[in-house]
Motif scaffolding. Structure first.
Motif, PDB file in Angstrom:
ATOM      1  N   GLN A   1       0.837  -1.209   0.000  1.00  0.00           N
ATOM      2  CA  GLN A   1       0.000   0.000   0.000  1.00  0.00           C
ATOM      3  C   GLN A   1       0.869   1.256   0.000  1.00  0.00           C
ATOM      4  O   GLN A   1       0.600   2.212  -0.742  1.00  0.00           O
ATOM      5  N   LEU A   2       1.921   1.256   0.809  1.00  0.00           N
ATOM      6  CA  LEU A   2       2.833   2.391   0.868  1.00  0.00           C
ATOM      7  C   LEU A   2       3.596   2.542  -0.445  1.00  0.00           C
ATOM      8  O   LEU A   2       3.756   3.657  -0.961  1.00  0.00           O
TER       9      LEU A   2
ATOM     10  N   ASN B   1       2.681   1.533  -3.485  1.00  0.00           N
ATOM     11  CA  ASN B   1       1.788   1.995  -4.553  1.00  0.00           C
ATOM     12  C   ASN B   1       1.472   3.487  -4.423  1.00  0.00           C
ATOM     13  O   ASN B   1       1.450   4.226  -5.409  1.00  0.00           O
ATOM     14  N   LYS B   2       1.205   3.918  -3.197  1.00  0.00           N
ATOM     15  CA  LYS B   2       0.945   5.339  -2.948  1.00  0.00           C
ATOM     16  C   LYS B   2       2.157   6.180  -3.360  1.00  0.00           C
ATOM     17  O   LYS B   2       2.026   7.212  -4.037  1.00  0.00           O
ATOM     18  N   THR B   3       3.336   5.730  -2.966  1.00  0.00           N
ATOM     19  CA  THR B   3       4.568   6.465  -3.255  1.00  0.00           C
ATOM     20  C   THR B   3       4.860   6.497  -4.752  1.00  0.00           C
ATOM     21  O   THR B   3       5.229   7.541  -5.300  1.00  0.00           O
TER      22      THR B   3
ATOM     23  N   LEU C   1       2.822   6.348  -7.255  1.00  0.00           N
ATOM     24  CA  LEU C   1       1.919   7.271  -7.947  1.00  0.00           C
ATOM     25  C   LEU C   1       2.326   8.719  -7.675  1.00  0.00           C
ATOM     26  O   LEU C   1       2.288   9.577  -8.578  1.00  0.00           O
ATOM     27  N   GLU C   2       2.733   9.005  -6.435  1.00  0.00           N
ATOM     28  CA  GLU C   2       3.167  10.365  -6.097  1.00  0.00           C
ATOM     29  C   GLU C   2       4.425  10.762  -6.881  1.00  0.00           C
ATOM     30  O   GLU C   2       4.553  11.913  -7.320  1.00  0.00           O
TER      31      GLU C   2
ATOM     32  N   TYR D   1       7.007  15.332  -3.977  1.00  0.00           N
ATOM     33  CA  TYR D   1       6.508  14.141  -4.661  1.00  0.00           C
ATOM     34  C   TYR D   1       7.593  13.450  -5.489  1.00  0.00           C
ATOM     35  O   TYR D   1       7.702  12.224  -5.486  1.00  0.00           O
TER      36      TYR D   1
ATOM     37  N   ALA E   1       9.308   7.005   2.325  1.00  0.00           N
ATOM     38  CA  ALA E   1       8.753   5.650   2.252  1.00  0.00           C
ATOM     39  C   ALA E   1       9.812   4.603   2.568  1.00  0.00           C
ATOM     40  O   ALA E   1       9.527   3.601   3.235  1.00  0.00           O
TER      41      ALA E   1
END
Length: 323
Positions: free
Chosen positions: A131-132, A134-136, A138-139, A167, A175
Motif C-alpha cells: 500500500q505504501l 503503490n501510494k509512493t 503514484l506520487e 513528490y 517511504a
C-alpha cells in the motif's frame, strides 16, 4: 568501516545475488546495467538502517530495500528517456546504450520486479508495504508530471515547487524509512514520525542539490555546475529570485530563462543576479528550516539518544554541511 558503509556493503552483496542476467538478455541486461553503475544507495540504506534502529532484524529489510532501489532505478531509466539524456552517473543511459524500446520495456519490467520483492513478507506486513509502495509510486509520477508542466509555465509558485520536489524526490526517501519501521513492527506513531523525518530531510536534500548546481564545486558535486540554468529549470533559487528582485532584474531573469542560450555567459549572468539578490543566504536558510523540521521530529520518537544521533548525523552527512 562505519555502520552506514556496512549497511551499503551488505545490501550490495544481496543485490548482486538477486539481480542476474538471464533470457531474454536484451530485457534483463539493461536492468543489471543500471543497477551496477553506481549511485549512493541512499534509499535502501535508509530502509535497512531504520529497521535496525527500531530493533528489527536488518536482514528482513533487504527485500524491501531491494524493491526501493529497483523502483528508483526504473524511474531513472524513464526520466532519462523523457529528458533525452545520454549520460547517467558518467555512463551511457540505457536507452542510449541499447535503444528507446529496450529502455521502456526494461523499465516496465523493473517496476514489476520491485513489487515482487515484497512477496517474501507475511500477509499483514506485505499489505502495509505494498500500500505504501503503490501510494509512493503514484506520487513520484505526479511529481514528474508537475516538473514537466513547470517547463512551459512562468507563474510557478514556491509552494508549487516544494510540492513538486516533495513528490518527485522526498516521498521515496520517506517511504524507504517507513518501510524499515514497518518491518521492525514499530508503533504507528513512530512509523509516521520516521516518514515525516524522511520527508523533510528529502526536501532539504533537494534544496541543497539546487544550491550546489549553481554554487557547488563540480568535482565534489559530480555534475556540471550551472546545468539547471542552462536547462531553464525553475528551481527554488530561480523562483525566489523572481519573488524578491526588482522589476529590472526580474525582466532580465525572465529573458534569460525564456531564451534557448546554453552559454557560460548565461550561467554567469543568472548567477550574478542570484548573488545580487542574496539568494545564496536565502537558500541556505531554507535548507536549515527543513533540516530543523526533520530533527525536531526525532524528539517525538521512541528511540534512545544514541540512535537519534545516528539519524541526525546521517542527515547532516547528506547535506555535506553542519546546519
Amino acid at each position: 568501516m562505519n555502520i552506514v558503509d556496512t549497511y551499503k556493503e551488505d545490501f550490495l552483496t544481496y543485490l548482486n545475488s538477486k539481480i542476474a542476467v538471464k533470457e531474454p538478455v536484451n530485457l534483463y541486461e539493461p536492468m543489471h546495467y543500471i543497477l551496477q553503475i553506481g549511485g549512493k544507495r541512499l534509499r535502501p540504506i535508509l530502509t535497512i538502517m531504520t529497521c535496525d534502529l527500531f530493533k528489527g532484524n536488518a536482514k528482513e529489510a533487504y527485500d524491501a530495500a531491494l524493491a526501493i532501489e529497483v523502483f528508483h532505478n526504473f524511474t531513472l531509466i524513464h526520466d532519462d528517456i523523457m529528458d533525452s539524456a545520454p549520460i547517467r552517473r558518467g555512463k551511457e543511459t540505457v536507452h542510449h546504450k541499447w535503444d528507446l524500446n529496450t529502455g521502456i520495456l526494461s523499465g516496465d519490467a523493473m517496476m514489476i520486479l520491485a513489487l515482487q520483492c515484497f512477496e517474501s513478507y507475511e500477509p499483514i506486513i506485505f499489505k502495509k508495504l505494498v500500500q505504501l509502495f503503490n501510494k509512493t509510486g503514484l506520487e513520484v509520477c505526479e511529481g514528474q508530471q508537475l516538473d514537466i508542466d513547470f517547463e512551459t509555465r512562468n507563474d510557478v509558485s514556491i509552494d508549487e515547487y516544494i510540492k513538486m520536489i516533495t513528490y518527485k524526490t522526498s516521498v521515496l526517501v520517506a517511504a524507504a524509512m517507513k518501510m524499515g519501521a514497518i518491518i521492525a513492527n514499530a508503533t504507528e506513531k513512530d512509523t509516521e514520525n520516521i516518514y515525516n523525518f524522511g520527508l523533510n530531510l528529502g526536501i532539504a536534500f533537494q534544496l541543497q542539490d539546487d544550491y550546489l548546481d549553481t554554487f557547488g564545486n563540480s568535482e565534489t558535486f559530480g555534475k556540471q555546475i550551472g546545468g539547471d540554468i542552462i536547462e531553464n529549470k525553475k528551481t527554488f533559487l530561480y523562483l525566489k529570485c523572481l519573488q524578491v528582485c526588482n522589476l529590472k532584474d526580474k525582466e532580465k531573469l525572465l529573458g534569460l530563462y525564456n531564451s534557448n542560450k546554453t552559454t557560460t555567459t548565461k550561467v554567469e549572468e543568472v548567477t550574478e543576479l542570484f548573488k545580487k539578490n542574496k539568494i545564496v543566504e536565502i537558500t541556505i536558510n531554507e535548507i536549515a528550516v527543513y533540516t530543523k523540521k526533520a530533527f525536531e521530529i526525532l524528539n517525538e520518537m521512541d528511540l534512545s539518544e544514541d540512535k537519534k544521533a545516528i539519524l541526525k548525523n546521517f542527515g547532516l552527512s547528506l547535506m555535506k554541511r553542519t546546519i
